[in-house]
Design a protein around this motif. Structure first.
Motif, short mmCIF file in Angstrom:
data_model
loop_
_atom_site.label_atom_id
_atom_site.label_comp_id
_atom_site.label_asym_id
_atom_site.label_seq_id
_atom_site.Cartn_x
_atom_site.Cartn_y
_atom_site.Cartn_z
N GLU A 169 26.04 29.41 48.91
CA GLU A 169 26.71 28.11 48.22
C GLU A 169 25.79 28.50 46.58
N THR A 172 28.25 30.92 45.13
CA THR A 172 29.70 30.26 44.77
C THR A 172 29.89 29.24 43.78
N GLU A 173 29.08 28.22 43.55
CA GLU A 173 29.16 27.01 42.79
C GLU A 173 28.62 27.78 41.15
N LEU A 175 29.97 30.76 40.70
CA LEU A 175 30.94 31.25 40.24
C LEU A 175 32.27 30.64 39.20
N GLN A 176 31.81 29.09 40.24
CA GLN A 176 32.94 28.06 39.32
C GLN A 176 33.41 27.74 38.31
N LYS A 177 31.59 27.76 37.86
CA LYS A 177 31.30 27.34 36.47
C LYS A 177 31.73 28.31 35.63
N ASP A 179 33.31 30.62 36.26
CA ASP A 179 35.38 30.53 35.58
C ASP A 179 35.91 29.67 35.56
N ALA A 180 35.57 28.51 34.62
CA ALA A 180 35.56 27.33 34.68
C ALA A 180 35.68 27.87 33.17
N THR A 183 38.15 30.12 31.61
CA THR A 183 39.08 29.88 30.97
C THR A 183 39.46 28.86 30.43
#
Length: 420
Positions: A169, A172-173, A175-177, A179-180, A183
């Motif tokens: 968890e 994953t969080e 990675l999301q940060k 990736d954002a 971007t």
């Protein structure tokens, strides 16, 4: 007219009749009768009532046959001296027969009274019940220990699983940060000119601080299953006892025996000698300096155990080694326990140690063991040294073995022997 009857004339003999004896008068063949009343005996035959006839009768009753009569008659016919000797001998035989009779009676009584009372069915049933009760108790304790250990395994498994989920968890969080942020940065680079980027510098800096707060992943012991959760002294001892109770036969390889050692004919006893024997030292398998020897066969899988009698020696080493252990010279690469290819339990006088890779570990013992069991578990990666008499684990070492293992021995005082 016939003469009047009168008292019988005295017996014309120089003997006096023994009290209780009977004298029978007979007429000897060819004799003549006298003129007085009754027959005048020409000869007397004395038949004593004791000892011959009565003793003979007593013997017959005891012996159950007629041999007493012949013996008694012979004794009587030998005269007074022979009769006395016969009487003594007869009495001895009679006493012996009476003793035998008493002995027989005692045996008969023992068989009739004592043996039935000594029926072992009660004692056997008690012993049987004792075995059953103790094994049931041991079984119950083992069941409880099994339940406890399985619960420990389940708890540890859940802990590791939860740790992995938490890590998943978290990352994953992260990675999301990342990736954002990536971007966002790509969008800023694509859609803004240089002046726009300068004006957005503060915003970009604030956004990139998030990435700097995300650390690199590190290995964590919390993600590993802890094998200590299944450690149980009770289970360990029971397991070692069970394995050693069916220990296998090990023989020592004569080609490896040091010239300081002599090997028995059954290939199970090593005896130390300060003088070197005249052996083929050019044999590549033979240890030429240290008093070592290897077994004939190596193990590379499974569970193996053997026992060694060490009560005669106060200087020995027992354990396992790789077949690649050097055999020549006096360096540490050949010395058991002083290299990475051997694991041994060592005794020197009153000092006990476990030796591996030149790192001795002291072993505190109250008394010197008479026998030592060696147990190797390839699947569990363990070599264990055990005292069968006290059911005590002397030392246990865990290792992932990379090659087949040979049982290895060394002795520098008296002798040691493999036992079945």
């Amino acid at each position: 007219a016939p003469p009047a009857a009168g008292p019988s004339p005295p017996i014309p003999t120089g003997r006096q009749a023994a009290p209780g004896s009977s004298l029978t008068a007979t007429t000897a063949p060819g004799s003549r009768n006298g003129g007085n009343s009754g027959e005048i005996p020409a000869g007397l035959v004395q038949t004593p009532s004791s000892p011959c006839p009565q003793a003979g009768s007593r013997r017959r009753r005891l012996l159950g046959d007629g041999r007493g009569r012949a013996s008694g008659g012979s004794a009587c016919q030998e005269g007074p001296a022979g009769s006395a000797r016969g009487s003594v001998f007869q009495n001895k035989l009679v006493d012996q027969c009476e003793r035998l009779q008493l002995q027989s009676a005692a045996i008969a009584k023992h068989m009739a009274e004592v043996l039935p009372a000594k029926s072992q069915s009660t004692a056997a049933n008690g012993a049987r019940e004792l075995v059953i009760q103790r094994l049931m108790f041991v079984g119950k304790v083992c069941e409880n220990e099994e339940q406890r250990l399985l619960e420990n395994v389940h708890t540890e498994e859940e802990r590791v699983h939860q740790s992995i989920l938490t890590q998943q968890e978290h990352w994953t969080e992260a990675l999301q940060k990342l990736d954002a942020l990536r971007t966002y940065l790509v969008d800023m680079i694509t859609n803004k000119d240089d002046q726009g980027l300068v004006r957005a510098e503060k915003e970009i800096f604030e956004r990139t601080e998030v990435a700097e707060g995300i650390l690199e992943p590190q290995e964590s012991v919390k993600l590993n299953f802890n094998q200590q959760c299944v450690q149980s002294p009770l289970l360990h001892r029971l397991w070692a006892s069970a394995v050693l109770s069916c220990s296998q036969e090990i023989l020592i390889d004569e080609k490896t025996v040091s010239p300081h050692l002599s090997l028995s004919e059954d290939k199970k006893t090593l005896t130390f000698s300060p003088k070197k024997a005249k052996l083929d030292l050019d044999c590549p398998d033979r240890f030429d300096h240290w008093p070592n020897a290897l077994a004939t066969a190596a193990f590379q899988t499974g569970l193996h155990a053997w026992k060694i009698s060490v009560e005669k020696s106060c200087a020995y080493k027992l354990g396992v080694c790789y077949g690649s252990l050097p055999r020549k010279g006096s360096g540490n690469e050949v010395r058991l326990g002083f290299n990475t290819a051997s694991w041994v339990f060592s005794r020197y006088d009153k000092e006990f140690r476990f030796l591996h890779a030149g790192q001795p570990q002291p072993v505190e013992l109250i008394k010197s063991p008479a026998e030592i069991g060696v147990l190797v578990d390839f699947a569990g990666g363990e070599v264990l040294f055990y005292d069968p008499d006290s059911c005590a684990i002397l030392f246990s070492h865990r290792e992932t073995f990379a090659a087949p293992l040979y049982p290895v021995f060394a002795v520098a005082h008296h002798s040691i022997s493999l036992v079945q």
